[in-house]
Design a protein around this motif. Structure first.
Motif, mmCIF file in Angstrom:
data_model
loop_
_atom_site.group_PDB
_atom_site.id
_atom_site.type_symbol
_atom_site.label_atom_id
_atom_site.label_comp_id
_atom_site.label_asym_id
_atom_site.label_seq_id
_atom_site.Cartn_x
_atom_site.Cartn_y
_atom_site.Cartn_z
ATOM 1 N N LYS A 1 11.141 28.793 47.219
ATOM 2 C CA LYS A 1 11.818 29.595 46.230
ATOM 3 C C LYS A 1 11.514 30.306 45.513
ATOM 4 N N ILE A 2 13.297 30.859 45.498
ATOM 5 C CA ILE A 2 13.607 32.716 45.565
ATOM 6 C C ILE A 2 13.463 32.194 43.445
ATOM 7 N N SER A 3 12.878 33.269 43.308
ATOM 8 C CA SER A 3 12.674 33.212 42.154
ATOM 9 C C SER A 3 13.722 34.474 41.085
ATOM 10 N N ALA A 4 13.333 35.625 41.446
ATOM 11 C CA ALA A 4 14.472 36.516 41.529
ATOM 12 C C ALA A 4 14.649 37.385 42.852
ATOM 13 N N ALA A 5 15.840 38.303 42.393
ATOM 14 C CA ALA A 5 15.799 40.388 42.828
ATOM 15 C C ALA A 5 15.623 41.330 42.206
ATOM 16 N N ALA A 6 15.332 42.755 43.438
ATOM 17 C CA ALA A 6 15.053 43.871 43.130
ATOM 18 C C ALA A 6 15.259 44.658 43.705
ATOM 19 N N ILE A 7 15.337 46.303 43.122
ATOM 20 C CA ILE A 7 15.612 46.861 44.417
ATOM 21 C C ILE A 7 14.189 47.896 44.064
ATOM 22 N N THR A 8 14.218 48.935 45.206
ATOM 23 C CA THR A 8 12.800 49.892 45.259
ATOM 24 C C THR A 8 13.797 50.862 46.144
ATOM 25 N N VAL A 9 13.260 51.984 46.354
ATOM 26 C CA VAL A 9 13.977 52.957 47.184
ATOM 27 C C VAL A 9 12.882 53.047 48.210
ATOM 28 N N GLU A 10 13.165 53.137 49.827
ATOM 29 C CA GLU A 10 12.505 52.989 50.310
ATOM 30 C C GLU A 10 12.903 54.036 51.653
ATOM 31 N N PRO A 11 12.337 54.405 52.779
ATOM 32 C CA PRO A 11 12.489 54.989 54.003
ATOM 33 C C PRO A 11 13.865 54.285 54.315
#
Length: 260
Positions: free
Chosen positions: A230-240
């Motif tokens: 079940k896909i409930s959300a999406a998010a963004i982070t800063v990564e390598p």
């Protein structure tokens, strides 16, 4: 011929390039040519212009006629006539003033040739620009068509307390593909990138990394959406820049992927 009567090497270079020197003059100039890189460059330039205008080549062709007209015009107006029909047969030396006039004429043509070359370069650049614009328009039309496909749903990823940056996520549920459109995104450090995460069954699943343009915009197409769970959300982070398997920094933008 005394030194005061001699034509300059640059003057003779023009005549030599057109094949207008007599046999004796040709031998003397070729001996000098073998020792002078500057004269070699001059001859090469004049030959390029002669080839461009058809002033060199077979005596039977149109180029020979044009060459003869150029030489005849110079000698008629400014000095003794050069024997243009058989330029290699003449044993007499041509007055230096004639070679000077011939060189000046070809130098003027070199300038005209440079202007034409510049114009051609500008035209090529304009065509390249138009081609790039056409490609951009076609890409935008393709994106618009994908967004307007039946079954595509729009979701927003936002930053809590910060109205500026945002992400639009167009999810094509039939194909399990998404288009990500970012706007007013902040610059990120060298070696870093934004990374998209899908929250599946309460856990983050790594997805694509991307960098914004200087304008703060970003677009990523053909993003795969997990199909199991079940896909409930999406998010963004800063990564390598290469991405991470688990988030290593705080969430910057997040949004639900379920219709209320």
């Amino acid at each position: 011929m005394s030194h005061s009567e001699q034509a300059s090497p640059r003057d003779l270079a023009a005549a030599y390039a057109l094949g207008a020197l007599g046999p004796e003059e040709t031998r003397e100039f070729e001996a000098f040519l073998a020792t002078s890189p500057d004269a070699q460059r001059e001859v090469a330039e004049f030959r390029d212009v002669a080839a461009l205008l058809g002033l060199s080549g077979s005596e039977d062709g149109a180029g020979a006629g044009l060459r003869n007209r150029v030489l005849a015009r110079i000698t008629d107006e400014k000095g003794p006539r050069i024997p243009v029909s058989e330029p290699h047969a003449s044993q007499s030396r041509t007055p230096p003033v004639v070679w000077g006039l011939l060189a000046a004429s070809l130098v003027a043509v070199v300038g005209l040739g440079a202007a034409v070359a510049s114009l051609r370069s500008d035209t090529a650049k304009l065509r390249q620009t138009l081609s790039e614009r056409q490609q951009q328009l076609e890409a935008r039309e393709a994106t618009l068509d994908a967004i307007l496909e039946p079954g595509v749903e729009l979701y927003q990823l936002t930053s809590s307390g910060d109205p500026d940056p945002g992400i639009q996520l167009f999810w094509d549920r039939r194909r399990n593909r998404a288009i990500l459109h970012g706007f007013r995104l902040k610059p990120i450090p060298e070696g870093k990138a934004y990374q998209l995460w899908f929250i599946k069954d309460g856990k983050p699943v790594p997805s694509v990394t991307f960098k914004p343009e200087p304008t703060g915009h970003a677009k990523v197409e053909q993003v795969s959406v997990p199909t199991d769970g079940k896909i409930s959300a999406a998010a963004i982070t800063v990564e390598p820049e290469a991405g991470s398997m688990q988030p290593t920094s705080p969430i910057m933008l997040v949004g639900p992927l379920e219709k209320s």
